[in-house]
Scaffold this motif. Structure first.
Motif, PDB file in Angstrom:
ATOM      1  N   HIS A 196       1.353   3.916  -2.779  1.00 16.49           N
ATOM      2  CA  HIS A 196       0.394   4.972  -3.110  1.00 16.49           C
ATOM      3  C   HIS A 196       0.725   6.310  -2.438  1.00 16.49           C
ATOM      4  O   HIS A 196       0.920   7.310  -3.125  1.00 16.49           O
ATOM      5  CB  HIS A 196      -1.025   4.485  -2.807  1.00 16.49           C
ATOM      6  N   ASN A 214      -4.462   7.479  -8.404  1.00 14.42           N
ATOM      7  CA  ASN A 214      -5.512   6.468  -8.520  1.00 14.42           C
ATOM      8  C   ASN A 214      -5.928   6.270  -9.976  1.00 14.42           C
ATOM      9  O   ASN A 214      -6.236   5.163 -10.398  1.00 14.42           O
ATOM     10  CB  ASN A 214      -6.725   6.841  -7.662  1.00 14.42           C
ATOM     11  N   HIS A 217      -1.896  10.583   4.202  1.00  5.92           N
ATOM     12  CA  HIS A 217      -3.275  10.954   3.866  1.00  5.92           C
ATOM     13  C   HIS A 217      -4.293   9.840   4.029  1.00  5.92           C
ATOM     14  O   HIS A 217      -5.478  10.097   4.184  1.00  5.92           O
ATOM     15  CB  HIS A 217      -3.360  11.583   2.462  1.00  5.92           C
ATOM     16  N   ASP A 218      -3.860   8.579   3.998  1.00  8.80           N
ATOM     17  CA  ASP A 218      -4.832   7.490   4.155  1.00  8.80           C
ATOM     18  C   ASP A 218      -4.769   6.790   5.515  1.00  8.80           C
ATOM     19  O   ASP A 218      -5.538   5.872   5.759  1.00  8.80           O
ATOM     20  CB  ASP A 218      -4.639   6.448   3.044  1.00  8.80           C
ATOM     21  N   ASP A 268      -3.743  12.679  -5.232  1.00  6.85           N
ATOM     22  CA  ASP A 268      -4.255  11.363  -4.836  1.00  6.85           C
ATOM     23  C   ASP A 268      -5.071  10.782  -5.995  1.00  6.85           C
ATOM     24  O   ASP A 268      -4.891   9.641  -6.407  1.00  6.85           O
ATOM     25  CB  ASP A 268      -5.122  11.562  -3.579  1.00  6.85           C
ATOM     26  N   TYR A 287       0.799  -1.221   0.000  1.00  5.05           N
ATOM     27  CA  TYR A 287       0.000   0.000   0.000  1.00  5.05           C
ATOM     28  C   TYR A 287       0.836   1.277   0.000  1.00  5.05           C
ATOM     29  O   TYR A 287       0.484   2.273  -0.609  1.00  5.05           O
ATOM     30  CB  TYR A 287      -0.976   0.022   1.185  1.00  5.05           C
TER      31      TYR A 287
HETATM   32 MN    MN Z   1      -5.292   7.890  -1.341  1.00  2.00          MN
END
Ligand code: MN
Length: 729
Positions: A51, A146, A75-76, A142, A48
């Motif tokens: 990202h 994505n 941010h996540d 972001d 992850y």
């Molecule tokens: Mn994100």
């Protein structure tokens, strides 16, 4: 870049940048995030942490500051891991925590959702944006990553994400002036929304690639030679420019141009040091190549509304191939490429321009203001989607100030753009010296003079709400009415609502009215019934938008008691005179099945229900077919032959589907035709199709095939309508 992002890449980038970063803070944000996301995987199967690393890298390329990079790393974590915002705040400070919180909140806002939730969602989105503009910049990065990895997601998710990107995020990037991000978002979204057109354009570009490259190289060489012996403080930079696939698509398919007619698919950009040198370079270029008339645009003296500045000209090359030249300074170049982010990128340099930052923020503020004065959430979504249209016009004041406005803007928009008070006092206008009506649509280059009235108590007219194109003008008009005429608004609003109720034969007891309207009061932030009336009065609540829901609610609340829910709304319970001839039975209530909605002229069959009279189906109805197939004698006995009478003066329901190019005001135009024809709408909805078109669906009450045909003819004449059909069930 699509592959592996590592912290080493980030460190390398920071070390080679002239900007000052707090490297240890960024590394500890990375380590913290890396630990929090440990074991989590992306859809691609990669760890992850790739990202947040990618998002940080994109923001680093944009030149964003240390706190933004840290927030990007984190941010996540609050959303996807057990880490709390408190922990982030304790370790990385208030600013980083606030940014992470903003992005987390933004993520929880589904943009396209059920209408009831949309108001709240849009408010949240605007709120997150208003807190700190860096929140939306992180969100754009972001989204960009994505989109780059969207191929790993399931098909339905791809379309939804691409759709959102095209309609919300790319326009925001455009408005913030971030060209690179905007074009990549658009191209990648377009790839999923219309793969066929995408690969077709890609193919056209590919086969001409070497030809184009040779052409551009030649032009660059010629210009460089010519510039060599001239006065430039620094050697100008000359570069070839690739036009984005989506922008070619827009020109080819939306403006119906052939690929040969797209002059700027061949483009050269010249970057010089000063504004004076821009005009010098232009003179030299026009001396070398013949300029094509009407293709010169001076965005230096009149910048676009997103602050873009450059000179654009199209000239004819020696080979007879037209191409576009853009001329700008380095400062303008930074603004054109990075937009609002240039503020951070060049914060320490001499190029800091707080004015530009301020002007861009002014737009965000305008969105926030609109959400305070407009109770109509669709209006706010519309600003984000459509007020951002890149086509702007530039109109001059008599003093020579240039005012940029969206295309199709009227005198009212111009007046309010100059000053709110001028807007309120507008009495008339002159364009190029001639008197024009207030709904006159302005064009680029016109000089517009607003004539004001000083009459006491003079203010805007309600009809201006229909004339104004910009949200800015509309919200100013509304807030005037909201403030100035509350008593009057209550009276007008109440009268309008009562008129609608009478029109649809809805009678609601006075003491139940508030309860009946409670949902709508809440939706529109009204505390009392009077507030609600006042909102209708000043135009904050549009009756045409809420009446369908009220009718539904009325049917559910009051009509179920009478046990005839299937009856068309405007007719009282109908008996045998409904236009149907029934065998033998002659006094029985008839209703039309909702599964197939028969219309006079259709072949029909009746079904004897238990206790609810006869329900009429078309012979092509799937329910009838299923019954025949079941072949149960007892059930078959209940089906009976029925026919229409010759006299078909009766009203029935059907659903129509209108497909059209999506544009502002489309639904309004369609509804206007329905209203004009006095055709009641039972409920309606519209949605965007994946090819960018819009589909408007309405359940209507219609007297018969003749009326329906007439209606179809009128609807097909509405601008941008592609097809009109009866819905297939
Ligand atoms: Mn994100």
């Amino acid at each position: 870049m699509n592959g592996e992002y590592t912290i080493d890449m980030i460190i390398q980038k920071i070390l080679t940048d002239d900007k000052q970063y707090d490297l240890s803070k960024i590394i500890s944000a990375y380590e913290f995030a890396s630990k929090a996301h440990e074991g989590q995987k992306r859809s691609s199967g990669q760890p992850y942490i790739i990202h947040p690393l990618a998002v940080s890298y994109i923001l680093l390329e944009l030149g964003m500051d240390t706190d933004t990079i840290c927030a990007a790393m984190l941010h996540d974590v609050v959303e996807d891991t057990p880490v709390t915002l408190q922990e982030v705040k304790k370790r990385f400070g208030q600013d980083v925590a606030m940014l992470v919180d903003g992005v987390t909140k933004l993520n929880q806002v589904p943009i396209f959702s059920r209408e009831e939730q949309q108001a709240e969602n849009v408010r949240k989105m605007v709120l997150a944006m208003s807190q700190d503009i860096r929140v939306i910049i992180i969100k754009l990065a972001d989204r960009l990553h994505n989109m780059r990895t969207l191929n790993y997601r399931p098909g339905a998710k791809q379309r939804k994400t691409a759709h959102e990107t095209m309609n919300i995020y790319a326009p925001i990037a455009h408005r913030l002036g971030m060209r690179g991000i905007k074009e990549e978002l658009e191209d990648r979204a377009f790839h999923y929304l219309d793969p066929f057109a995408y690969s077709e354009i890609e193919h056209i570009l590919e086969i001409k690639k070497s030809e184009r490259e040779a052409f551009i190289t030649r032009i660059k060489k010629n210009i460089a030679e010519r510039f060599n012996d001239r006065e430039f403080s620094k050697q100008p930079q000359i570069e070839g420019r690739v036009k984005s696939i989506y922008s070619i698509y827009k020109k080819m398919f939306l403006h119906h141009k052939s690929i040969e007619e797209i002059y700027d698919k061949y483009a050269v950009r010249i970057i010089v040091s000063t504004v004076g040198e821009c005009y010098n370079a232009l003179g030299l270029v026009h001396d070398m190549y013949r300029p094509i008339p009407n293709r010169f645009k001076d965005y230096i003296s009149t910048p676009k509304s997103n602050m873009y500045q450059s000179l654009h000209t199209t000239v004819l090359g020696k080979e007879g191939i037209p191409f576009e030249i853009q001329i700008r300074t380095w400062d303008m170049h930074a603004t054109a490429e990075y937009g609002i982010a240039a503020h951070w990128k060049y914060k320490q340099g001499i190029h800091t321009s707080n004015d530009k930052m301020e002007q861009r923020l002014a737009w965000v503020r305008q969105v926030i203001e609109a959400q305070q004065t407009s109770d109509d959430v669709e209006e706010i979504v519309r600003i984000i989607k459509n007020d951002l249209a890149p086509e702007d016009i530039v109109v001059m004041t008599p003093k020579g100030d240039s005012i940029s406005l969206p295309i199709d803007s009227t005198i009212i928009d111009f007046a309010y753009k100059i000053h709110t008070q001028i807007g309120h006092k507008t009495a008339g206008a002159k364009v190029d010296g001639k008197l024009v009506p207030l709904d006159y649509k302005l064009h680029t280059g016109e000089i517009c003079e607003i004539l004001t009235s000083n009459e006491f108590g003079k203010g805007p007219n309600r009809s201006w709400l229909n004339i104004a194109k910009t949200n800015e003008a509309k919200s100013k008009i509304r807030s005037w009415f909201k403030k100035e005429c509350r008593e009057e608004n209550i009276v007008t609003g109440k009268a309008e609502l009562e008129k609608e109720f009478r029109h649809y034969r809805m009678s609601i007891p006075d003491d139940e009215l508030e309860a009946f309207l409670m949902d709508d009061l809440k939706r529109h932030n009204c505390q009392t019934l009077d507030d609600f009336y006042a909102s209708i009065g000043y135009g904050g609540v549009l009756l045409s938008k809420i009446i369908a829901r009220l009718k539904d609610k009325y049917m559910k609340t009051y009509k179920t008691l009478e046990n005839n829910t299937a009856e068309p709304v405007i007719k009282p319970a109908r008996k045998i005179n409904s236009g149907i001839i029934l065998d033998k039975i002659d006094d029985c209530s008839v209703k039309f099945a909702q599964c197939c909605n028969p219309l006079p002229g259709d072949e029909i069959v009746g079904f004897i229900t238990r206790g609810h009279g006869i329900s009429i189906h078309t012979t092509s109805c799937t329910n009838y077919a299923a019954a025949l197939k079941r072949d149960s004698p007892e059930e078959l006995a209940r089906w009976m032959d029925v026919q229409w009478t010759d006299n078909q003066q009766t009203s029935l329901q059907t659903t129509i589907e209108v497909t059209a190019l999506d544009r502002v005001g489309l639904v309004y135009d369609i509804c206007a035709i329905l209203m004009e024809a006095r055709i009641p709408i039972i409920h309606s909805s519209s949605r965007n199709l994946k090819n960018g078109n819009a589909m408007f669906e309405a359940k209507i009450t219609i007297a018969g095939m003749d009326q329906l045909k007439g209606l179809f003819e009128k609807l097909r004449k509405v601008k941008d309508v592609i097809s009109v059909e009866r819905a297939k069930i």
